[in-house]
Design an enzyme around this catalytic site. Structure first.
Site, PDB file in Angstrom:
ATOM      1  N   SER A 274     -15.880 -18.009  45.251  1.00  0.00           N
ATOM      2  CA  SER A 274     -16.286 -18.266  46.637  1.00  0.00           C
ATOM      3  C   SER A 274     -15.754 -17.140  47.510  1.00  0.00           C
ATOM      4  CB  SER A 274     -15.664 -19.608  47.065  1.00  0.00           C
ATOM      5  OG  SER A 274     -15.589 -19.708  48.467  1.00  0.00           O
TER       6      SER A 274
ATOM      7  N   TYR B  62      -9.273 -25.941  47.874  1.00  0.00           N
ATOM      8  CA  TYR B  62     -10.501 -25.301  47.372  1.00  0.00           C
ATOM      9  C   TYR B  62     -10.277 -23.800  47.206  1.00  0.00           C
ATOM     10  CZ  TYR B  62     -15.420 -23.772  47.358  1.00  0.00           C
ATOM     11  OH  TYR B  62     -16.626 -23.191  47.042  1.00  0.00           O
TER      12      TYR B  62
HETATM   13  P1  NAP Z   1     -23.082 -29.030  45.460  1.00  0.00           P
HETATM   14  O1  NAP Z   1     -24.445 -29.006  46.044  1.00  0.00           O
HETATM   15  O2  NAP Z   1     -22.053 -29.933  46.024  1.00  0.00           O
HETATM   16  O3  NAP Z   1     -23.213 -29.258  43.901  1.00  0.00           O
HETATM   17  C1  NAP Z   1     -22.068 -29.378  43.112  1.00  0.00           C
HETATM   18  C2  NAP Z   1     -22.440 -29.914  41.761  1.00  0.00           C
HETATM   19  O4  NAP Z   1     -21.215 -30.134  41.037  1.00  0.00           O
HETATM   20  C3  NAP Z   1     -23.161 -31.259  41.851  1.00  0.00           C
HETATM   21  O5  NAP Z   1     -24.188 -31.298  40.890  1.00  0.00           O
HETATM   22  C4  NAP Z   1     -22.061 -32.249  41.533  1.00  0.00           C
HETATM   23  O6  NAP Z   1     -22.493 -33.447  40.931  1.00  0.00           O
HETATM   24  C5  NAP Z   1     -21.213 -31.461  40.535  1.00  0.00           C
HETATM   25  N1  NAP Z   1     -19.880 -32.043  40.454  1.00  0.00           N
HETATM   26  C6  NAP Z   1     -19.005 -32.211  41.471  1.00  0.00           C
HETATM   27  N2  NAP Z   1     -17.920 -32.877  41.019  1.00  0.00           N
HETATM   28  C7  NAP Z   1     -18.131 -33.110  39.706  1.00  0.00           C
HETATM   29  C8  NAP Z   1     -17.398 -33.784  38.701  1.00  0.00           C
HETATM   30  N3  NAP Z   1     -16.239 -34.390  38.961  1.00  0.00           N
HETATM   31  N4  NAP Z   1     -17.901 -33.830  37.445  1.00  0.00           N
HETATM   32  C9  NAP Z   1     -19.095 -33.267  37.159  1.00  0.00           C
HETATM   33  N5  NAP Z   1     -19.854 -32.645  38.082  1.00  0.00           N
HETATM   34  C10 NAP Z   1     -19.373 -32.581  39.337  1.00  0.00           C
HETATM   35  O7  NAP Z   1     -22.409 -27.589  45.553  1.00  0.00           O
HETATM   36  P2  NAP Z   1     -23.039 -26.116  45.474  1.00  0.00           P
HETATM   37  O8  NAP Z   1     -23.009 -25.575  46.839  1.00  0.00           O
HETATM   38  O9  NAP Z   1     -24.264 -26.112  44.664  1.00  0.00           O
HETATM   39  O10 NAP Z   1     -21.862 -25.383  44.695  1.00  0.00           O
HETATM   40  C11 NAP Z   1     -21.991 -24.841  43.393  1.00  0.00           C
HETATM   41  C12 NAP Z   1     -20.855 -23.882  43.166  1.00  0.00           C
HETATM   42  O11 NAP Z   1     -20.963 -22.782  44.099  1.00  0.00           O
HETATM   43  C13 NAP Z   1     -19.468 -24.478  43.387  1.00  0.00           C
HETATM   44  O12 NAP Z   1     -18.580 -23.957  42.423  1.00  0.00           O
HETATM   45  C14 NAP Z   1     -19.085 -23.994  44.771  1.00  0.00           C
HETATM   46  O13 NAP Z   1     -17.694 -23.915  44.913  1.00  0.00           O
HETATM   47  C15 NAP Z   1     -19.739 -22.625  44.784  1.00  0.00           C
HETATM   48  N6  NAP Z   1     -19.998 -22.079  46.105  1.00  0.00           N
HETATM   49  C16 NAP Z   1     -20.967 -22.603  46.904  1.00  0.00           C
HETATM   50  C17 NAP Z   1     -21.218 -22.027  48.145  1.00  0.00           C
HETATM   51  C18 NAP Z   1     -22.298 -22.554  49.072  1.00  0.00           C
HETATM   52  O14 NAP Z   1     -22.451 -22.007  50.184  1.00  0.00           O
HETATM   53  N7  NAP Z   1     -23.061 -23.543  48.699  1.00  0.00           N
HETATM   54  C19 NAP Z   1     -20.484 -20.900  48.569  1.00  0.00           C
HETATM   55  C20 NAP Z   1     -19.493 -20.405  47.741  1.00  0.00           C
HETATM   56  C21 NAP Z   1     -19.275 -20.989  46.495  1.00  0.00           C
HETATM   57  P3  NAP Z   1     -23.175 -34.627  41.792  1.00  0.00           P
HETATM   58  O15 NAP Z   1     -24.539 -34.108  42.110  1.00  0.00           O
HETATM   59  O16 NAP Z   1     -23.169 -35.764  40.869  1.00  0.00           O
HETATM   60  O17 NAP Z   1     -22.337 -34.799  43.008  1.00  0.00           O
END
Ligand code: NAP
Length: 246
Positions: free
Chosen positions: A153, A166
Site C-alpha cells: 500500500s 494496517y
Molecule cells: P476489499 O474490497 O475490502 O477486498 C478485500 C478482500 O479480502 C475481500 O474479498 C475480503 O473478503 C477478503 N478478506 C478480508 N478479510 C479476510 C479474511 N479474514 N479471510 C479471507 N479473506 C478476507 O479490498 P481491496 O481494496 O480490494 O484490497 C485488496 C488489497 O489491495 C488489500 O491487500 C489492500 O490492502 C490493498 N490496497 C488497496 C487499496 C485501495 O485503494 N483499494 C490501496 C492500497 C492497497 P470478503 O469479501 O468476504 O469481505
C-alpha cells in the site's frame, strides 16, 4: 497506469491462487487471470461472493476455477498446509499466488489502537501471509517459473498518522517479500509486492467515505500490472515494489 498489453493467452496452462478473490481487486484479478487463460483458485471467506466470481468466469467461457473457502482470521498454519496439499493433489502444479486479502482495521490515533484490532489486522495481513507463503513456496518451486505476489500500500513504505496497524502490517509484508526474494533469487521463483494505488473498492470507501469515486481508478483499470506480474514477461523481476498506477 502501467503500460502493459498482455497477449491473448499469456496465462494459458497456468494455475494461480488468488486470496480475497470474492471482492474488490482480488475479484477483478481472478476474472482477468482466467480471461488470459489461467485456472484460478479462488480463496476467500464469503462463499457466496466466491460463487459469483466462479459463475462469472464459467459464463464467460474461461477455464473453470476452483473455490477454497477460508477465513484467514481464524485459520491455523495446518489449515494453510492442508489447503496447499489439496491444491497440489488436484492440479499438476502451482504457477503463481496473489496474496491480496487484507483488512483495514480502524483509522485511529496510535495511542487509541485497541489490542483486538491490532491482533486481528496482524493476523490477517501479516501472520496469514507468513503461513501461506511458507506453505506455498515448496509448491511454487515445482513450476519452472513461478510468481509470488504480495500486496502492499502507499502506507507500506511511508507511515501515515492514524493508519497504525494496517500501515505497520504492510511495512512487514514488504520486508517479508524482500527476505523471500533474496533467498530465492537464483531460483525460478520471483517474489514481488504490488501497490495498487487508490482504487475504488469497499476498503477504499471505508477509509475515504467522502471521496469522489469518479476521481480514482477502478479495480479493472489497474489490471495490466497484475497480469504482467503473473505472466512470463515478468520473469527476472524479483524483490520489487511495483506501483500499479505509475
Ligand atoms: P476489499 O474490497 O475490502 O477486498 C478485500 C478482500 O479480502 C475481500 O474479498 C475480503 O473478503 C477478503 N478478506 C478480508 N478479510 C479476510 C479474511 N479474514 N479471510 C479471507 N479473506 C478476507 O479490498 P481491496 O481494496 O480490494 O484490497 C485488496 C488489497 O489491495 C488489500 O491487500 C489492500 O490492502 C490493498 N490496497 C488497496 C487499496 C485501495 O485503494 N483499494 C490501496 C492500497 C492497497 P470478503 O469479501 O468476504 O469481505
Amino acid at each position: 497506469m502501467i503500460d502493459y498489453q498482455p497477449s491473448a493467452q499469456c496465462l494459458a496452462n497456468k494455475t494461480l491462487l488468488v486470496t480475497g478473490a470474492g471482492d474488490g481487486i482480488g475479484k477483478q484479478a481472478s476474472i482477468h487471470y482466467a480471461k488470459y487463460g489461467a485456472t484460478v483458485i479462488l480463496l476467500g471467506r464469503t462463499v457466496a461472493k466466491l460463487e459469483q466470481v466462479y459463475d462469472e468466469i464459467v459464463a464467460a467461457g474461461y477455464p473453470e476455477p476452483a473455490i477454497v473457502p477460508l477465513d484467514m482470521k481464524g485459520a491455523t498454519p495446518q489449515n494453510y498446509q492442508d489447503m496447499v496439499n489439496t491444491i497440489t493433489d488436484q492440479f499438476s502444479r502451482l504457477d503463481g499466488a496473489l496474496l491480496n486479502a487484507s483488512m483495514l482495521g480502524e483509522l485511529t490515533p496510535f495511542v487509541n489502537i485497541a489490542g483486538q484490532i491490532w491482533d486481528d489486522v496482524m493476523q490477517v495481513n501479516l501472520n496469514a501471509q507468513f503461513y501461506l507463503a511458507q506453505a506455498l513456496i515448496p509448491a511454487l518451486q515445482k513450476a519452472n517459473n513461478s510468481s509470488l505476489l504480495f500486496t502492499t500500500s502507499g502506507v507500506g513504505n511511508q507511515g501515515r498518522a492514524y493508519w497504525g496497524p494496517y500501515s505497520i502490517s504492510k511495512f512487514a509484508t514488504e520486508g517479508m517479500m524482500q527476505v523471500i526474494a533474496d533467498e530465492y533469487e537464483k531460483s525460478g521463483l520471483r517474489t514481488n509486492a504490488i501497490n495498487p494505488g487508490a482504487t475504488d473498492t469497499k476498503m477504499r470507501q471505508t477509509a475515504f467515505p467522502a471521496e469522489d469515486k469518479s476521481k480514482i481508478a477502478s479495480a479493472e483499470a489497474i489490471m495490466p500490472a497484475y497480469i504482467y506480474l503473473m505472466c512470463d514477461d515478468s520473469i527476472g523481476v524479483n524483490g520489487q515494489r511495483i506501483n500499479a498506477q505509475s
